[in-house]
Design a protein around this motif. Structure first.
Motif, mmCIF file in Angstrom:
data_model
loop_
_atom_site.group_PDB
_atom_site.id
_atom_site.type_symbol
_atom_site.label_atom_id
_atom_site.label_comp_id
_atom_site.label_asym_id
_atom_site.label_seq_id
_atom_site.Cartn_x
_atom_site.Cartn_y
_atom_site.Cartn_z
ATOM 1 N N PHE A 65 -11.524 12.147 -9.752
ATOM 2 C CA PHE A 65 -11.073 12.096 -8.370
ATOM 3 C C PHE A 65 -11.704 13.293 -7.666
ATOM 4 O O PHE A 65 -11.396 14.447 -7.992
ATOM 5 N N LEU A 86 -10.993 7.081 -1.662
ATOM 6 C CA LEU A 86 -9.587 7.372 -1.887
ATOM 7 C C LEU A 86 -8.888 7.535 -0.543
ATOM 8 O O LEU A 86 -9.425 8.164 0.377
ATOM 9 N N ALA A 140 -4.769 8.705 -4.413
ATOM 10 C CA ALA A 140 -5.102 7.293 -4.615
ATOM 11 C C ALA A 140 -4.118 6.344 -3.940
ATOM 12 O O ALA A 140 -4.312 5.130 -3.959
#
Length: 269
Positions: free
Chosen positions: A129, A147, A200
């Motif tokens: 991420f 995201l 997310a």
């Protein structure tokens, strides 16, 4: 002239992958571990933590020898440099030694004292991420997905998280109970992976305390680039108090702070 941020984001990904490459073979295998805690508090460190941080530091020294580094395992090297990498080679070491795949590798780059780029990597799931000036995205299986945090109508609809309420002081625990009482659902035990889930759009809020600079620096760019906010329990920029509040929807910040502020520590001067 400092390198372009897009170049630095790409290098952050390289560092996250290196930390994953080194740490993953230790997972669910035999490895050396020690207790570096004090006062009866178990605070484990493993050879995987140390090996991963050492590997990442070698890459930084080779690529950007003028950059500083702050790491959980090997301390600070030129922490006042313009660019400083902040490393937590395995966040969630307790989960790691328990064989639970929610530990992460945290890589952050601070520029002029502010976290600008962050990566939360989960090697078991092949996930990174990433957050920075070019936005927030998930790298997984050779693909990149944007995201974005999700909207939340109110605290009574919120899914919230903390790693372990037993880590709170008595006052913090009472504040957490107030926060939990107003939320829809609470989940525990995910360490930094919970913040990745905020970015997310799966979790709405995370509240924790006693976090060090290497615990929270990577989280800030990821969540903020995805549309969320990260503050201390006063609603201000995170600092050495170690109390962190992350929300995906800005509308949750005020009610969360109302529940937490009575236990908020005084900000360092």
């Amino acid at each position: 002239m400092p390198p372009a941020m897009t170049e630095l984001e790409a290098f952050t990904i390289d560092l996250a992958r290196e930390a994953a490459r080194v740490s993953l073979p230790f997972f669910r295998s035999a490895f050396v571990q020690e207790d570096k805690g004090a006062g009866g508090v178990f605070d484990p460190v493993t050879e995987a933590d140390r090996a991963a941080e050492a590997a990442v530091r070698r890459l930084i020294a080779a690529r950007y020898p003028d950059h500083g580094v702050i790491g959980e395992e090997y301390g600070a090297d030129r922490p006042d440099a313009e660019h400083v990498w902040v490393l937590d080679p395995i966040d969630g070491t307790r989960a790691f030694i328990a064989g639970l795949p929610v530990w992460t590798c945290l890589i952050a780059l601070r520029h002029a004292g502010e976290p600008r780029i962050g990566a939360i990597a989960q090697p078991c799931l092949d996930e990174i991420f990433l957050g920075g000036p070019s936005g927030a995205r998930l790298l997984k299986g050779g693909t990149e997905t944007p995201l974005r945090t999700r909207s939340c109508a109110g605290m009574n609809q919120a899914l919230i998280a903390t790693t372990d309420p037993d880590l709170f002081t008595a006052a913090e625990h009472e504040a957490w109970i107030r926060l939990r009482a107003g939320a829809r659902l609470a989940r525990l035990g995910c360490d930094a992976y919970a913040y990745a889930m905020v970015a997310a759009g799966n979790i709405d809020l995370v509240a924790e305390s006693e976090l060090k600079i290497w615990d929270w620096s990577a989280l800030v760019p990821v969540i903020e680039a995805a549309g969320g906010r990260v503050t201390d329990w006063h609603g201000e920029t995170p600092n050495d108090s170690g109390q962190i509040l992350a929300v995906g929807d800005a509308g949750l910040q005020a009610p969360a702070l109302s529940a937490l502020r009575s236990a908020a520590l005084a900000r360092s001067v």
